[in-house]
Design an enzyme around this catalytic site. Structure first.
Site, PDB file in Angstrom:
ATOM      1  N   ASP A  55       0.828  -1.187   0.000  1.00  0.00           N
ATOM      2  CA  ASP A  55       0.000   0.000   0.000  1.00  0.00           C
ATOM      3  C   ASP A  55       0.870   1.247   0.000  1.00  0.00           C
ATOM      4  O   ASP A  55       2.092   1.172   0.122  1.00  0.00           O
ATOM      5  CB  ASP A  55      -0.907  -0.028   1.230  1.00  0.00           C
ATOM      6  CG  ASP A  55      -2.056   0.955   1.125  1.00  0.00           C
ATOM      7  OD1 ASP A  55      -2.354   1.398   0.009  1.00  0.00           O
ATOM      8  OD2 ASP A  55      -2.661   1.273   2.170  1.00  0.00           O
ATOM      9  N   ARG A  56       0.253   2.384  -0.081  1.00  0.00           N
ATOM     10  CA  ARG A  56       0.952   3.666  -0.071  1.00  0.00           C
ATOM     11  C   ARG A  56       1.865   3.778   1.141  1.00  0.00           C
ATOM     12  O   ARG A  56       1.461   3.481   2.263  1.00  0.00           O
ATOM     13  CB  ARG A  56      -0.046   4.819  -0.026  1.00  0.00           C
ATOM     14  CG  ARG A  56      -0.860   4.990  -1.282  1.00  0.00           C
ATOM     15  CD  ARG A  56      -1.917   6.073  -1.066  1.00  0.00           C
ATOM     16  NE  ARG A  56      -2.668   6.285  -2.289  1.00  0.00           N
ATOM     17  CZ  ARG A  56      -2.387   7.211  -3.184  1.00  0.00           C
ATOM     18  NH1 ARG A  56      -1.335   7.993  -2.985  1.00  0.00           N
ATOM     19  NH2 ARG A  56      -3.114   7.353  -4.268  1.00  0.00           N
TER      20      ARG A  56
END
Length: 532
Positions: A55-56
Site C-alpha cells: 500500500d501507499r
C-alpha cells in the site's frame, strides 16, 4: 524464457501516465535488450506478474516478479540496473519453468514493522484514555491487576513531570503555564469530516495479479516514495492525518472508522483551549502556541530517552505470539463481516527482535510477521493492537476476544514502519529440487543477503528513522488515540468490550459526522492478499 526478479514496493498505477516501479522496471528491461522489440510497447505481452504489492507509503526490501524475457547476455542484470534509480535494484534473474507465476506460486510473505519503544509507554494520566483506564480498572475491581501490568513503567510520567515538565512550566508566568497545561491534555475535541461520500465495492479477494501467466522470475529490491496504488482498485480510504505544521504543535488528529455502522470520523484536540467568556484574560495566541510547542518537544524528548524494560518486551512477545495460528481477523481489516470465511488467515510466526536498536537516541523494535496472506491494513492493525494491549495494561485475553464476532475499532499504525521483507516460494523450490531434469535455481534472496541488508539500511531503515526524527509520526499517532473522547477504544480497559459499547455524553457540536465508509479491496487479493 521466464525469469524471476526481486524488488521493493512493486506497484502499477491504474493511470498509465503515473510513474510506477513496474513502469521503471519494464523500461529498463527494454533499454537493456531483455524485452523483444515486438513486446516493448506493452508489459502484458511479456506476461509481467508481480508477487506482492504494498500500500501507499509501505516499503519493500525484497519482491519477485515474473515475465518472459531475453537473458542470454551475461551482463543483463548490470545493464538493467544501469537504467534504474538507486532506489530500485535488481539482484538477480533465475530461469523458471514455463508455468511459473510469481503471484500464484508464492506460499507466504514475511513483513517487518519498525516501531519506537516509547510507543509502549502508558497514555498520559491526564489524557482521556489514561483517565478512563484507571477509572474502569477501579470499577471492575481490577486496580491491582492493572497496576501490576503497568508496574515497570508506573513511574515514567511522574518522573517526566518532576524532571522535565515542571521545570519548563516554572519558567513561564503562572497564567501562561496553566493555559499550556490545559491545552496539552484538556482541550475540547472537535469533530471534523475527513472523507468524501465515495463508495467502493468490496473487492472480495479479487486481486488482478497483473499481466498474463508466463513469467520469468526476477529478484529486485527497490524503495520509492509513495507513487500510487498498484493498478488495482484505487484505495480511497484516507490515512490518519496529523498536523505537521510546527506552528500548530498542540493539534493532532486520529481517524477511526466504525466497521459496524459505516461511520468514519476524526477527533481533533485543539491547541488552544476555547473559552470565549475568558478571551481577554488569556495570554496571546502566539505566546501560548510557542510555549505549547516547546513543552511538546520537552515531552517528546523525554519519551525518546525511554528504554524498554525486559518485562515489557517479554509481554509484547507474549501478545504477538497470540496472533500465531488460524484466526478470524475481521477486526484487523476493513469491510469484512465477522462470518466472512475469507477473514480467516494463517499466521506462521510473529516475533519481536530481542535486542532493540538505538538510533539518534531513539530506541526501536523490529517486529517480524510471517503469514500465508494478509488483508488490507492487517499488519498495521495487528501492530496497533499489540502496542495498545501493552501500553494500556490490557489483559492479554482481549486478543482472543478480538477474533470473535464483536466489532472492534482497531486503528492502523503508521505506514512509515512497515516493509515487505521477502516472499517465500517453499513449495515451488521443493518441487524443483525433487523433479530432476533441467536444473532450476531456487527462487529466494539468500544468495543476495549481504546486498539486500545494505540496501535496507541505506534506502529504507535510514529513511524511516529520518522521517520519524523529523515528523514525530508515532508520537502523533498514539497521542491522538489517547485524546479521542469516545468509548471506541475502551475495550482495552479492565471492563473489556462492553465498555466500548456505552454511549459517552457529548455536546451537540461534538456529534459524529455521518459519512459513507470507503470500502477498499483486500491487499493482494485471494491467496495472495498483501498488507497495505
Amino acid at each position: 524464457m521466464r525469469a524471476a526478479l526481486g524488488l521493493q514496493a512493486l506497484t502499477q498505477a491504474s493511470n498509465h501516465h503515473e510513474k510506477t516501479i513496474e513502469g521503471d522496471l519494464f523500461s529498463s528491461f527494454v533499454a537493456a535488450g531483455a524485452i523483444s522489440k515486438a513486446n516493448a510497447d506493452d508489459p502484458k505481452k511479456s506476461s509481467l506478474v508481480r508477487c506482492a504489492r504494498t500500500d501507499r507509503g509501505v516499503h519493500a526490501a525484497g519482491n519477485v516478479i515474473s515475465l518472459k524475457m531475453i537473458i542470454e547476455d551475461p551482463d543483463i542484470v548490470k545493464k538493467i540496473n544501469a537504467n534504474l534509480s538507486p532506489q530500485i535494484r535488481v539482484w538477480g534473474i533465475e530461469r523458471t519453468n514455463g508455468s511459473f507465476s510469481a503471484y500464484q506460486l508464492c506460499d507466504s510473505r514475511i513483513y517487518e514493522y519498525l516501531i519506537p519503544t516509547y510507543c509502549f509507554l502508558p497514555p498520559h494520566p491526564d489524557s482521556f484514555l489514561g483517565k478512563e483506564l484507571v477509572k474502569l480498572a477501579e470499577e471492575a475491581g481490577d486496580a491491582p491487576g492493572y497496576q501490576e501490568r503497568q508496574n515497570e513503567v508506573s513511574s515514567f510520567w511522574e518522573e517526566t513531570e518532576e524532571k522535565h515538565v515542571q521545570p519548563f512550566l516554572h519558567g513561564l508566568d503562572s497564567e501562561l503555564g496553566a493555559s499550556v497545561r490545559k491545552a496539552l491534555y484538556e482541550a475540547e475535541p472537535k469533530i471534523i469530516d475527513i472523507q468524501s461520500d465515495a463508495i467502493l465495492t468490496d473487492a472480495s479477494d479479487s486481486d488482478e495479479p497483473g499481466l498474463s501467466s508466463q513469467p520469468a522470475a526476477v529478484q529486485v529490491t527497490a524503495d520509492l516514495p509513495d507513487i500510487g496504488n498498484n493498478g488495482e482498485q484505487p484505495a480511497t480510504e484516507q490515512e490518519p492525518t496529523f498536523n505537521k505544521d510546527p506552528e500548530a504543535v498542540g493539534s493532532t488528529t486520529a481517524v477511526i472508522s466504525r466497521p459496524d455502522s459505516g461511520v468514519g470520523f476524526v477527533e481533533q484536540s485543539s491547541s488552544i483551549p476555547e473559552d470565549p467568556k475568558d478571551t481577554d484574560k488569556r495570554p496571546s495566541i502566539s505566546a501560548l502556541e510557542a510555549a505549547l510547542r516547546s513543552l511538546k518537544n520537552v515531552i517528546i524528548s523525554a519519551k525518546k530517552a525511554h528504554r524498554i524494560h525486559p518485562t515489557r518486551l517479554a509481554r509484547l512477545q507474549s501478545v504477538l505470539s497470540q496472533y500465531v495460528g488460524t484466526h478470524n481477523f475481521h477486526n484487523y481489516t476493513i469491510s469484512k463481516a465477522p462470518r466472512d470465511p475469507s477473514a480467516k488467515r494463517v499466521i506462521k510466526s510473529f516475533n519481536v527482535a530481542p535486542e532493540p536498536i538505538l538510533i539518534n537516541n531513539t530506541e526501536w523494535l523490529s517486529l517480524k510477521v510471517h503469514g500465508q496472506s494478509f488483508m488490507m491494513h492487517q499488519i498495521r492493525k495487528m501492530a496497533t493492537m499489540a502496542a495498545l494491549i501493552v501500553r494500556c495494561g490490557c489483559p492479554e485475553s482481549r486478543m482472543q476476544e478480538s477474533y470473535g464476532h464483536e466489532r472492534l475499532i482497531v486503528p492502523k499504525a503508521p505506514s512509515l514502519g512497515l516493509l515487505l521483507e521477502r516472499p517465500v516460494f517453499e513449495t515451488y523450490n521443493q518441487k524443483m529440487r525433487v523433479q530432476g531434469g533441467e536444473e532450476r535455481a531456487e527462487i529466494g534472496f539468500n544468495k543476495y543477503e549481504k546486498e539486500v541488508q545494505e540496501f535496507k539500511q541505506r534506502e529504507i531503515y535510514e529513511r524511516i528513522f529520518r522521517e520519524e526524527e523529523r515528523d514525530d509520526t508515532f508520537h502523533s499517532f498514539f497521542a491522538s488515540l489517547d485524546s479521542v473522547r469516545t468509548p471506541d477504544l475502551l475495550y482495552l480497559s479492565s471492563m473489556g468490550i462492553p465498555a466500548a459499547k456505552k454511549e459517552m455524553p457529548q455536546k451537540e457540536d461534538q456529534k459524529e459526522q455521518q459519512i459513507k465508509t470507503v470500502v477498499s479491496e483486500d491487499e493482494g487479493g485471494g491467496a495472495g492478499d498483501q498488507e497495505g
